[in-house]
Design an enzyme around this catalytic site. Sequence first.
Site, PDB file in Angstrom:
ATOM      1  N   ASP A 178      72.110 -54.279 -15.636  1.00  0.00           N
ATOM      2  CA  ASP A 178      71.953 -54.889 -16.958  1.00  0.00           C
ATOM      3  C   ASP A 178      72.860 -56.105 -17.058  1.00  0.00           C
ATOM      4  OD1 ASP A 178      74.450 -53.815 -17.202  1.00  0.00           O
ATOM      5  OD2 ASP A 178      73.871 -52.211 -18.574  1.00  0.00           O
ATOM      6  N   HIS A 516      66.698 -51.304  -9.733  1.00  0.00           N
ATOM      7  CA  HIS A 516      66.948 -51.255 -11.176  1.00  0.00           C
ATOM      8  C   HIS A 516      67.862 -52.426 -11.548  1.00  0.00           C
ATOM      9  CE1 HIS A 516      67.502 -49.130 -15.098  1.00  0.00           C
ATOM     10  NE2 HIS A 516      68.700 -49.721 -15.062  1.00  0.00           N
ATOM     11  N   ASP A 565      62.086 -44.616  -4.767  1.00  0.00           N
ATOM     12  CA  ASP A 565      62.154 -46.059  -5.022  1.00  0.00           C
ATOM     13  C   ASP A 565      61.420 -46.369  -6.315  1.00  0.00           C
ATOM     14  OD1 ASP A 565      62.579 -48.742  -4.828  1.00  0.00           O
ATOM     15  OD2 ASP A 565      61.319 -49.073  -3.065  1.00  0.00           O
ATOM     16  N   GLU A 574      69.912 -48.305  -8.775  1.00  0.00           N
ATOM     17  CA  GLU A 574      70.781 -49.313  -9.390  1.00  0.00           C
ATOM     18  C   GLU A 574      71.990 -49.606  -8.503  1.00  0.00           C
ATOM     19  OE1 GLU A 574      72.800 -50.534 -13.660  1.00  0.00           O
ATOM     20  OE2 GLU A 574      72.433 -48.409 -13.245  1.00  0.00           O
TER      21      GLU A 574
END
Length: 612
Positions: A178, A516, A565, A574
């Site tokens: 993020d 991710h 995956d 991530e």
Amino acid sequence: MSVKHNIWGGPLEINVEEHGLWHEEEEEEEEEEEFRRRRRGLDRAPYEAPSDEVKQRWLRRPDILEKSMSSSSYCNKSSISTLVCLVTISAIIVLIIKLKPHYHPPSSPTLDNYTLALPKALLFFNAQQCIILYSTNKNQGNFCFDAAGKLPLNNNVSWRGDSCLKDEQVGGYYDGGDSTKYNFPAAFAMTMLSWSVLEYNQKYESALELHHVKHTIKWGTDYLLKTFTAYANSTTTVASQLPSPTTKHNNKCWIRPEEIQSPRPASHCTTCPALAAETAAALAAASIVFHDNEAYSKKLIHGADVIFRFATQGLGGKYSGGADPPSLLYNSSGFWDEFLWGGTWMYLATGNSSYLNLITSPELDEKVGSMRQSVLSWDNKLPGAALLLARLRMFLDYGYPYEQVLKNYQNKIDDIVCSYLPNSNKFNRTKGGLIMLNHGNPRPLQYVVNAAFLAKLYSDYMGALYVPGIMCGGKFYRSEALEDFARTQVDYILGKNPEKMSYVVGFGERYPEEVHHMGASIMSEKGKKYGCGGGWKWRDRRKPNPNVIVGAMVGGPDKLDGFNDLRSNYNYTEPSLAGNSGLVAALVALSQNATPNSGIDHNTIFYSVRLP
């Protein structure tokens, strides 16, 4: 003696005494008679010009002439002798040609996997930077320029652009997938990178990655200096996270950071000993890395001193304050290990004996003695601190009153690395051979790479001092056993596993494709914006990311060696700053393409240390 005349034209001016010609009297009279006949106009046709051999014979000394004639007569005794002579000469020529050394252009050395993966692992940090790709005016505000106002030369991640320019502190690194900056694991990542540079400077240089890794460290430490009043003599608060948990775009949006235009405030804390001590460790370790840049090194040391006094409240091992406030993701389980870790780096950076007294105090030793010991991570620094203190004991002779405490820490690191070896029953392994340092919980790889780095580094310490190995539970293990452990674990991560998948993106033939990561998962089209909610379709689609985040080490497989995956499952896919810093450290430690015999750097880490 009169000068002879050359019947083929021109005088024949040869001095007999000077050149040592040998002529019998009879030969002289015959030649003069021949000359007179020629002068009377006799036919020249039967007479041919003398051969070169004859002319050369005229100028030879009698001894040379005799040898030459002898050799010639030998080769001319018979046709067989002539053939033997020619064969002998030919054989000698062939032998000379064969024995003559031939030039072969040097072939390019074959790089090992660790050296090949190293630049990729570092490239992940480029993708996590708050960067400016288009603006070149350093007067436009508090942007993410370096000290010269120029763009980062090493940032060649084409799908990244301007991002989060209205943050309270601009710069630094996004932690994982993020757009959040968590300063606790980020500081640990910078400490680990600095440690690896101090130990393996020559290996980085041989891999042509020294400038890259130092730039990566400086980008992080520049940001950490912004999180508190590093320029002052004290501070009362430090930023822990950006944005704060209440910020709009924190967890409700799947959005590229380049689209975030709103201001983002940071979370601050007034009592956060673990975060502050880790920040001090990062700044102190980096100050040794940049010791050749005196001004910047002093700036880092000053900041480290300010934030370490804030962490300990000046009481050292007698600290009685509270723990760090809870964090959304990175909660510290304690702070005594950060006191030990930060204090050790402060001592190495300054040589100030007050820090040595702190880290060898019985009070602090007692506090950390009850902590879990084996797994180095962003939360547990005891294994790293124990190895650093063992290094002090192994390479420097402190003696009384420090010897006993330093010996205790070396015993601790012995126990820790012994628990990594196959005969230990402390940790299970998957069928594929991956050690489960977090006991089968998700995201195992970040712990594995740290353990690999510690084991290889301790093995190199032993090798540098000709220590053959260690005792583990009454059994002797050579130091190579630690290196073998590190190698097998990193090999697993690079593709030697049941899935036959590299868990480092961009390395090998098969690697995770649905990482991710917001920035990597959304198409970067000029002028195209998807907004806060429009990005979810990119997260949930079952196709490879349009942007490949090269070098990212993902969370890793489960306890059955299985890997899903799937972009929405962050436990598998991530990456993180802390994970990749350990990966970089392990890779450079294991790399074998440096200058021959270039192990650890014995002395740079002790640059400021003076024995008490």
